[in-house]
Write an enzyme that holds these catalytic residues in place. Structure first.
Site, short mmCIF file in Angstrom:
data_model
loop_
_atom_site.label_atom_id
_atom_site.label_comp_id
_atom_site.label_asym_id
_atom_site.label_seq_id
_atom_site.Cartn_x
_atom_site.Cartn_y
_atom_site.Cartn_z
N ASP A 212 2.07 1.85 3.39
CA ASP A 212 3.64 1.19 4.01
C ASP A 212 4.69 1.65 3.63
O ASP A 212 5.27 1.17 4.70
CB ASP A 212 3.09 -0.24 3.56
CG ASP A 212 1.94 -1.21 3.26
OD1 ASP A 212 1.16 -0.24 4.43
OD2 ASP A 212 1.38 -1.72 2.30
N GLU B 246 -11.09 -7.18 -4.27
CA GLU B 246 -10.87 -8.35 -3.27
C GLU B 246 -11.33 -8.30 -2.19
O GLU B 246 -11.84 -7.67 -1.15
CB GLU B 246 -9.34 -7.78 -2.69
CG GLU B 246 -9.33 -9.41 -1.52
CD GLU B 246 -8.04 -8.58 -0.72
OE1 GLU B 246 -6.18 -8.01 -1.22
OE2 GLU B 246 -7.51 -8.67 0.50
N HIS C 257 0.67 -0.93 -0.30
CA HIS C 257 0.28 -0.19 -0.28
C HIS C 257 0.99 1.12 0.28
O HIS C 257 1.43 1.11 0.53
CB HIS C 257 -0.46 -0.15 0.78
CG HIS C 257 -1.56 -0.90 1.51
ND1 HIS C 257 -1.25 -1.65 2.12
CD2 HIS C 257 -3.26 -1.03 1.60
CE1 HIS C 257 -2.42 -2.95 2.61
NE2 HIS C 257 -3.16 -2.51 1.48
N ASP D 14 -10.93 -11.82 10.97
CA ASP D 14 -9.91 -11.57 9.80
C ASP D 14 -8.55 -11.58 10.57
O ASP D 14 -7.89 -10.99 11.23
CB ASP D 14 -9.67 -10.69 9.09
CG ASP D 14 -9.35 -11.19 7.68
OD1 ASP D 14 -8.78 -11.72 7.57
OD2 ASP D 14 -8.63 -9.82 6.71
N HIS E 41 -10.40 -14.23 3.75
CA HIS E 41 -12.31 -13.27 3.16
C HIS E 41 -13.17 -14.07 3.06
O HIS E 41 -14.59 -13.68 3.50
CB HIS E 41 -11.31 -11.94 2.55
CG HIS E 41 -11.50 -11.18 3.16
ND1 HIS E 41 -10.45 -10.09 1.91
CD2 HIS E 41 -10.11 -11.12 4.08
CE1 HIS E 41 -9.55 -9.40 2.54
NE2 HIS E 41 -9.24 -9.83 4.05
N ASP F 36 -4.40 -14.00 -2.14
CA ASP F 36 -4.29 -13.81 -1.01
C ASP F 36 -4.03 -14.66 0.03
O ASP F 36 -5.00 -14.96 0.11
CB ASP F 36 -4.77 -11.85 -0.06
CG ASP F 36 -4.08 -10.83 -0.11
OD1 ASP F 36 -3.35 -10.88 -1.71
OD2 ASP F 36 -4.56 -9.47 0.13
N ASP G 11 -0.95 -12.73 2.61
CA ASP G 11 -0.93 -11.72 3.29
C ASP G 11 -0.85 -12.42 4.09
O ASP G 11 -2.99 -12.39 4.92
CB ASP G 11 -2.49 -11.00 2.63
CG ASP G 11 -3.19 -9.45 3.12
OD1 ASP G 11 -2.56 -8.67 4.51
OD2 ASP G 11 -4.14 -9.39 2.60
C1 XUL Z 1 -7.45 -6.73 4.54
C2 XUL Z 1 -6.85 -7.20 3.28
C3 XUL Z 1 -5.66 -5.75 2.96
C4 XUL Z 1 -5.57 -6.40 1.07
C5 XUL Z 1 -4.65 -4.55 0.43
O1 XUL Z 1 -7.79 -7.82 4.95
O2 XUL Z 1 -6.70 -7.98 3.28
O3 XUL Z 1 -4.72 -6.46 3.55
O4 XUL Z 1 -5.24 -7.40 0.68
O5 XUL Z 1 -5.68 -3.23 0.90
CO CO Z 2 -5.88 -9.47 1.47
#
Ligand code: XUL
Ligand code: CO
Length: 438
Positions: free
Chosen positions: A104, A232, A101, A307, A271, A296, A338
């Site tokens: 980051d 996503e 990001h 999460d 997710h 991810d 991730d």
């Molecule tokens: C949050 C998530 C984020 C995205 C990118 O749940 O997965 O880190 O991958 O913004």
């Molecule tokens: Co993610």
């Protein structure tokens, strides 16, 4: 240059009988499976935010890990130290890609012009490191959820000024993604949703999100971004309800607003389970719609409703994931971890153990998925299950040439149909078990 992870050696493949915790047991980059090397099947990526930024702070306590990398946090020296740490770590683990990001990479300033200047500076340095190591960017994104300005969302905000600021961040993040040669650009709508419909115009918000995405596509293409945009999906957290609830919802949204040619899905395992689906379900929905882009790679804790972003440890799940990926012909994106260490796993060695776990879990999943495909019994069963549609009538239905009256007439003449063939779930699960544990 000073080594930042002196306790992490170059991690090598030593095979499943090795007891060396700092070695791969299954991930053998050059091993060929179904005509491609493991490295080609599994373009792994490091998530900048979890590995280099997050240090264990949670709702109840502060950092447990030291991620200063010898510099003072919140400074450009620290931003640079994170680049050094990230590249040393990726090289030692044999990770070819990273994801980021905007925020980051550098500390965010009050003025976006200053933040952007810092981003230009740090990405110049990253480019040098990329050229020296061959490490590449998988995808970039803008963080449109952490800053308080995004409390009501970015594309879905009620403030036109905040909307404008989000556009500026997306523009810059796209510039950086192109500068770093990123293969994809992600939209994760963390705060694109609502807490209560009592204060929300859902249609208005969704139209505004689509408009922002359309502007991003137009701008991205105008500066030479040829990669995929990704949504996503995530159903909730931080918002009570998020518009990109799951793959089916996100794909419907993209089609409604004419964005489906430029976007694919970035499916995150945790997710999927938060949405009440299996990881495999989300991958299948994406694949059958031609939208399986990137993954991810993490896992959740099914006993918890949030999460947890754990490193993948469940080989059964990664096997089913790789079964979907192989059947879909691979990903255009990659496998971004991730995922974060558990808060009490706070040492640098724990970072290496976590990546070794994740990479080995996916490598073993790949090996087992290839064995399932080569074995062929499961696929043959699925084909056979629909064999009745191979009849003349079945073919007419498949071609869209049958009418309701015609089928009703056939049913009248038939009396009661015989029961359909057995689903044989337990038989199929036994085949899975036999292959998994052979
Ligand atoms: C949050 C998530 C984020 C995205 C990118 O749940 O997965 O880190 O991958 O913004
Ligand atoms: Co993610």
């Amino acid at each position: 240059m000073k080594e930042l992870f002196p306790n992490i050696p170059q991690i090598r493949y030593e095979g499943k009988d090795s007891k060396n915790p700092l070695s791969f047991k299954y991930y053998d980059a050059h091993r060929v499976i179904l005509g491609k090397t493991m490295q080609e099947h599994l373009p792994f990526a490091m998530a900048w935010w979890h590995n280099l930024c997050a240090a264990g702070t949670d709702m109840f306590g502060r950092d447990t890990a030291d991620k200063s990398f010898g510099a003072e946090k919140g400074t450009m020296e620290h931003a640079k130290a994170k680049v050094d740490a990230g590249f040393e770590f990726m090289q030692k683990l044999g990770i070819d890609y990273f994801c980021f990001h905007d925020v980051d990479l550098v500390p965010e300033a009050d003025d976006i012009k200053e933040t952007n200047r810092r981003l230009d500076q740090i990405t110049d340095y990253m480019l040098e490191k990329m050229a020296a190591t061959g490490i590449k960017c998988l995808w970039g994104t803008a963080n449109l959820f952490s800053n308080p300005r995004y409390m009501n969302g970015a594309g879905s905000t009620n403030s036109v000024d905040v909307y404008c600021f989000a556009a500026a961040q997306i523009k810059k993040a796209l510039d950086l993604t192109v500068k770093l040669g990123g293969k994809g650009y992600v939209f994760w709508g963390g705060r694109e949703g609502y807490e209560t419909l009592l204060n929300t115009d859902m249609k208005f918000e969704q139209e505004n999100i689509a408009a922002l995405m359309k502007m991003a596509v137009d701008y991205g293409r105008s500066i030479g971004f040829t990669g995929d945009f990704y949504i996503e999906p995530k159903p909730k957290e931080p918002m009570k309800h998020q518009y990109d609830f799951d793959a089916a919802t996100a794909i419907g949204f993209l089609r409604q607003y004419g964005l489906d040619k430029d976007f694919k899905m970035n499916i995150e395992a945790n997710h999927a389970t938060l949405a009440g689906h299996t990881f495999q379900h989300e991958l299948r929905v994406s694949a059958i719609n031609g939208m399986l882009g990137s993954i991810d790679a993490n896992q959740g804790d099914l006993l918890l409703g949030w999460d947890t972003d754990e490193f993948p440890a469940n080989v059964y799940e990664t096997t089913l994931c790789m079964y979907e990926v192989l059947k879909a012909g691979g990903l255009t994106g990659g496998f971004n971890f991730d995922a974060k260490n558990r808060r009490p796993s706070y040492t640098a060695e724990d970072m290496a153990y976590a990546y070794i776990l994740g990479m080995d879990t996916f490598a073993l999943g790949l090996i087992k998925a290839a064995e399932i495909l080569e074995d062929g019994r499961i696929d043959a069963f699925v084909r056979e299950r629909y064999a009745s549609f191979e009849s003349h009538l079945g073919q007419q239905i498949r071609r869209g040439e049958a009418t309701l009256e015609q089928l009703a007439q056939i049913a009248d003449e038939m009396g009661a149909p015989a029961l359909p063939a057995s689903g044989r779930q337990e038989y199929l699960q036994s085949i899975m078990g036999e292959i998994m544990f052979r």
